[in-house]
Motif scaffolding. Structure first.
Motif, PDB file in Angstrom:
ATOM      1  N   MET A   1     -27.630  12.875 -20.872  1.00  0.00           N
ATOM      2  CA  MET A   1     -27.712  11.714 -20.155  1.00  0.00           C
ATOM      3  C   MET A   1     -26.276  11.394 -19.537  1.00  0.00           C
ATOM      4  SD  MET A   1     -29.359   9.871 -17.931  1.00  0.00           S
ATOM      5  CE  MET A   1     -31.209  10.163 -18.554  1.00  0.00           C
ATOM      6  N   THR A   2     -25.906  11.657 -18.270  1.00  0.00           N
ATOM      7  CA  THR A   2     -24.839  11.116 -17.642  1.00  0.00           C
ATOM      8  C   THR A   2     -24.875   9.862 -16.882  1.00  0.00           C
ATOM      9  OG1 THR A   2     -23.999  13.321 -17.632  1.00  0.00           O
ATOM     10  CG2 THR A   2     -22.852  11.980 -16.192  1.00  0.00           C
ATOM     11  N   SER A   3     -24.173   8.796 -17.648  1.00  0.00           N
ATOM     12  CA  SER A   3     -24.138   7.663 -16.683  1.00  0.00           C
ATOM     13  C   SER A   3     -22.489   7.606 -15.962  1.00  0.00           C
ATOM     14  CB  SER A   3     -24.229   6.604 -17.510  1.00  0.00           C
ATOM     15  OG  SER A   3     -25.607   6.710 -18.290  1.00  0.00           O
ATOM     16  N   PHE A   4     -22.453   6.981 -14.918  1.00  0.00           N
ATOM     17  CA  PHE A   4     -20.989   6.600 -14.076  1.00  0.00           C
ATOM     18  C   PHE A   4     -21.219   5.562 -13.183  1.00  0.00           C
ATOM     19  CE2 PHE A   4     -22.859   9.965 -11.667  1.00  0.00           C
ATOM     20  CZ  PHE A   4     -22.731   9.706 -10.379  1.00  0.00           C
ATOM     21  N   LEU A   5     -19.963   5.145 -12.955  1.00  0.00           N
ATOM     22  CA  LEU A   5     -19.926   4.026 -11.685  1.00  0.00           C
ATOM     23  C   LEU A   5     -19.493   4.531 -10.727  1.00  0.00           C
ATOM     24  CD1 LEU A   5     -18.224   0.581 -13.460  1.00  0.00           C
ATOM     25  CD2 LEU A   5     -20.562   1.174 -13.020  1.00  0.00           C
TER      26      LEU A   5
ATOM     27  N   THR B   1     -22.999  -2.802 -10.201  1.00  0.00           N
ATOM     28  CA  THR B   1     -24.301  -2.528  -9.986  1.00  0.00           C
ATOM     29  C   THR B   1     -24.067  -1.062  -9.127  1.00  0.00           C
ATOM     30  OG1 THR B   1     -23.810  -3.282  -7.591  1.00  0.00           O
ATOM     31  CG2 THR B   1     -24.645  -5.065  -9.243  1.00  0.00           C
ATOM     32  N   SER B   2     -23.072  -0.531  -9.076  1.00  0.00           N
ATOM     33  CA  SER B   2     -23.067   1.072  -8.650  1.00  0.00           C
ATOM     34  C   SER B   2     -23.150   2.044  -9.739  1.00  0.00           C
ATOM     35  CB  SER B   2     -21.605   0.960  -7.906  1.00  0.00           C
ATOM     36  OG  SER B   2     -20.553   1.364  -8.959  1.00  0.00           O
ATOM     37  N   LYS B   3     -23.643   1.682 -10.657  1.00  0.00           N
ATOM     38  CA  LYS B   3     -24.200   2.674 -11.903  1.00  0.00           C
ATOM     39  C   LYS B   3     -25.098   3.613 -11.431  1.00  0.00           C
ATOM     40  CE  LYS B   3     -25.550   3.017 -16.702  1.00  0.00           C
ATOM     41  NZ  LYS B   3     -25.863   2.405 -17.887  1.00  0.00           N
ATOM     42  N   ARG B   4     -24.612   4.816 -11.843  1.00  0.00           N
ATOM     43  CA  ARG B   4     -25.793   5.999 -11.480  1.00  0.00           C
ATOM     44  C   ARG B   4     -25.992   6.620 -12.571  1.00  0.00           C
ATOM     45  NH1 ARG B   4     -25.432   3.585  -7.447  1.00  0.00           N
ATOM     46  NH2 ARG B   4     -24.887   4.167  -5.364  1.00  0.00           N
ATOM     47  N   GLN B   5     -27.156   7.292 -12.784  1.00  0.00           N
ATOM     48  CA  GLN B   5     -27.675   8.189 -14.147  1.00  0.00           C
ATOM     49  C   GLN B   5     -28.290   9.403 -13.429  1.00  0.00           C
ATOM     50  OE1 GLN B   5     -30.111   5.113 -16.624  1.00  0.00           O
ATOM     51  NE2 GLN B   5     -28.311   5.695 -18.150  1.00  0.00           N
ATOM     52  N   GLU B   6     -28.026  10.443 -14.467  1.00  0.00           N
ATOM     53  CA  GLU B   6     -28.612  11.467 -13.954  1.00  0.00           C
ATOM     54  C   GLU B   6     -28.540  12.570 -15.241  1.00  0.00           C
ATOM     55  OE1 GLU B   6     -28.763  13.133  -9.920  1.00  0.00           O
ATOM     56  OE2 GLU B   6     -26.920  14.603 -10.567  1.00  0.00           O
TER      57      GLU B   6
ATOM     58  N   LYS C   1     -23.767  21.346 -15.068  1.00  0.00           N
ATOM     59  CA  LYS C   1     -24.206  20.810 -13.571  1.00  0.00           C
ATOM     60  C   LYS C   1     -25.241  20.144 -13.850  1.00  0.00           C
ATOM     61  CE  LYS C   1     -25.241  23.883 -10.754  1.00  0.00           C
ATOM     62  NZ  LYS C   1     -25.691  25.099  -9.829  1.00  0.00           N
ATOM     63  N   SER C   2     -25.412  19.266 -12.834  1.00  0.00           N
ATOM     64  CA  SER C   2     -26.436  18.249 -12.690  1.00  0.00           C
ATOM     65  C   SER C   2     -27.958  18.922 -12.719  1.00  0.00           C
ATOM     66  CB  SER C   2     -26.469  17.372 -11.334  1.00  0.00           C
ATOM     67  OG  SER C   2     -27.603  16.784 -10.937  1.00  0.00           O
ATOM     68  N   GLU C   3     -28.785  18.472 -13.445  1.00  0.00           N
ATOM     69  CA  GLU C   3     -30.143  19.034 -13.568  1.00  0.00           C
ATOM     70  C   GLU C   3     -30.890  19.142 -11.877  1.00  0.00           C
ATOM     71  OE1 GLU C   3     -33.733  19.033 -16.596  1.00  0.00           O
ATOM     72  OE2 GLU C   3     -33.538  17.161 -15.357  1.00  0.00           O
ATOM     73  N   MET C   4     -30.762  18.082 -11.321  1.00  0.00           N
ATOM     74  CA  MET C   4     -31.163  17.924  -9.791  1.00  0.00           C
ATOM     75  C   MET C   4     -30.444  19.146  -8.999  1.00  0.00           C
ATOM     76  SD  MET C   4     -33.424  15.956  -9.445  1.00  0.00           S
ATOM     77  CE  MET C   4     -34.106  16.663 -10.811  1.00  0.00           C
ATOM     78  N   LYS C   5     -29.307  19.304  -9.401  1.00  0.00           N
ATOM     79  CA  LYS C   5     -28.461  20.492  -8.600  1.00  0.00           C
ATOM     80  C   LYS C   5     -28.912  21.809  -8.887  1.00  0.00           C
ATOM     81  CE  LYS C   5     -23.882  20.693  -6.505  1.00  0.00           C
ATOM     82  NZ  LYS C   5     -22.487  20.236  -6.806  1.00  0.00           N
TER      83      LYS C   5
ATOM     84  N   PHE D   1     -24.740  13.424  -9.525  1.00  0.00           N
ATOM     85  CA  PHE D   1     -23.275  13.816 -10.096  1.00  0.00           C
ATOM     86  C   PHE D   1     -23.113  15.221  -9.651  1.00  0.00           C
ATOM     87  CE2 PHE D   1     -20.880  16.141 -13.229  1.00  0.00           C
ATOM     88  CZ  PHE D   1     -19.895  15.193 -13.840  1.00  0.00           C
ATOM     89  N   ARG D   2     -22.233  15.339  -8.727  1.00  0.00           N
ATOM     90  CA  ARG D   2     -21.766  16.714  -7.939  1.00  0.00           C
ATOM     91  C   ARG D   2     -20.777  17.571  -8.533  1.00  0.00           C
ATOM     92  NH1 ARG D   2     -23.786  16.826  -3.066  1.00  0.00           N
ATOM     93  NH2 ARG D   2     -24.703  14.684  -2.232  1.00  0.00           N
ATOM     94  N   PRO D   3     -19.727  17.304  -9.332  1.00  0.00           N
ATOM     95  CA  PRO D   3     -19.085  18.516  -9.725  1.00  0.00           C
ATOM     96  C   PRO D   3     -19.628  19.319 -10.618  1.00  0.00           C
ATOM     97  CG  PRO D   3     -18.106  16.009 -10.108  1.00  0.00           C
ATOM     98  CD  PRO D   3     -19.613  15.909  -9.828  1.00  0.00           C
ATOM     99  N   GLU D   4     -19.412  20.721 -10.523  1.00  0.00           N
ATOM    100  CA  GLU D   4     -19.632  21.763 -11.616  1.00  0.00           C
ATOM    101  C   GLU D   4     -18.440  22.283 -12.321  1.00  0.00           C
ATOM    102  OE1 GLU D   4     -22.238  24.616  -9.581  1.00  0.00           O
ATOM    103  OE2 GLU D   4     -22.767  23.155  -7.873  1.00  0.00           O
ATOM    104  N   VAL D   5     -19.034  22.631 -13.471  1.00  0.00           N
ATOM    105  CA  VAL D   5     -17.749  23.271 -14.436  1.00  0.00           C
ATOM    106  C   VAL D   5     -18.026  24.722 -15.046  1.00  0.00           C
ATOM    107  CG1 VAL D   5     -16.121  23.113 -16.211  1.00  0.00           C
ATOM    108  CG2 VAL D   5     -16.861  20.998 -15.004  1.00  0.00           C
ATOM    109  N   TYR D   6     -17.398  25.578 -14.788  1.00  0.00           N
ATOM    110  CA  TYR D   6     -17.642  26.926 -15.072  1.00  0.00           C
ATOM    111  C   TYR D   6     -16.369  27.451 -16.218  1.00  0.00           C
ATOM    112  CZ  TYR D   6     -21.272  27.421 -11.944  1.00  0.00           C
ATOM    113  OH  TYR D   6     -22.456  27.046 -10.991  1.00  0.00           O
TER     114      TYR D   6
END
Length: 264
Positions: free
Chosen positions: A28-32, A39-44, A58-62, A98-103
């Motif tokens: 679970m990734t949480s960030f502002l 109030t700008s907190k996002r979770q994904e 990478k993001s599961e939604m991605k 959460f847009r960045p991806e890491v390889y």
């Protein structure tokens, strides 16, 4: 059993594309979005897949979004071959927070990030020198140990477990003698916490199409230009849009400036 430390070897793109993961870890990734606005907190949910020679984060939604786009592309190719092509885009594409991806290929770690319609790739800009402490605690069912590091302008705290002997973790937080179970910066602007671990065989393919190779400095400069004037950046990508009013330009700039919490 997964190899904990893998020497980097040069492999062909074909070999890279055919590699499968052996294990999947979800966090679970949480960030502002805006460090000045709680109030700008996002979770994904984000996903780490690890094979013998590489890993992908990478993001599961991605993952879902990419699957739908690949499915649509395959259908378009089939229709073109049959002379029945109809231009369309897949509907109901999920929103990605959460847009960045890491390889990671052996010892080389590459970050992919997006500005407007452009995807850039660059070497991970921060190297981690972990200091493993004597502090321990149990997280879920895992016995964990604390490690700290300086990452850019952030103090990073990580909890890893040698019960899962791989030097992997979310984003670029890797290189410890066990899987990272939880990691966060001292201000909790970013927080990754383990959800699940399972065996999982899935093809791992980086975004090979339409990627712009860059240094981190080049990417950072482009990102600042995008934040300063998002409407101009869109126009530069060949998209014809009506000339925006000053009010619209100011609104777009103000909205983009609130995206100020960059993990890199």
């Amino acid at each position: 059993m997964l190899l904990c430390f893998i020497m980097f070897v040069s492999v062909s793109v074909k070999a890279q594309m055919s590699e499968f993961s052996k294990i999947e870890v979800k966090y679970m990734t949480s960030f502002l979005r805006d460090t000045a606005d709680v109030t700008s907190k996002r979770q994904e949910i984000t996903v780490l897949r690890v094979g013998e020679n590489k890993s992908i984060f990478k993001s599961e939604m991605k993952l879902v979004r990419d699957s739908l786009l690949n499915e649509n592309e395959a259908q378009v190719k089939r229709e073109v071959a049959m002379g029945q092509f109809t231009l369309r885009m897949p509907g109901n594409l999920p929103r990605v927070a959460f847009r960045p991806e890491v390889y990671r290929y052996g010892e080389k770690t590459t970050v992919y990030d997006q500005l407007s319609l452009d995807v850039y790739s660059f070497d991970a800009p921060n190297s981690l020198k972990w200091n493993i402490t004597a502090e321990k605690k149990k997280i879920a069912t895992y016995n964990c140990q604390k490690a700290v590091a300086r990452y850019g302008n952030r103090d990073i705290i990580a909890w890893f477990t040698n019960e899962i002997p791989m030097d992997e973790g979310p984003y670029t937080f890797k290189g410890l003698p066990g899987l990272v179970v939880e990691v966060y910066d001292s201000k909790k602007h970013y927080h990754f916490s383990l959800i699940s671990v399972r065996q999982w065989m899935k093809r791992m393919t980086p975004p090979l199409r339409n990627v712009i190779p860059a240094t981190y400095e080049q990417f950072s400069k482009k990102r600042q230009e995008y934040r300063d004037d998002p409407t101009a950046y869109v126009s530069q990508n060949g998209i014809k849009v009506p000339a925006p009013t000053k009010e619209l330009r100011d609104l777009a700039r103000s909205n983009r400036q609130r995206d100020n919490n960059f993990l890199d």
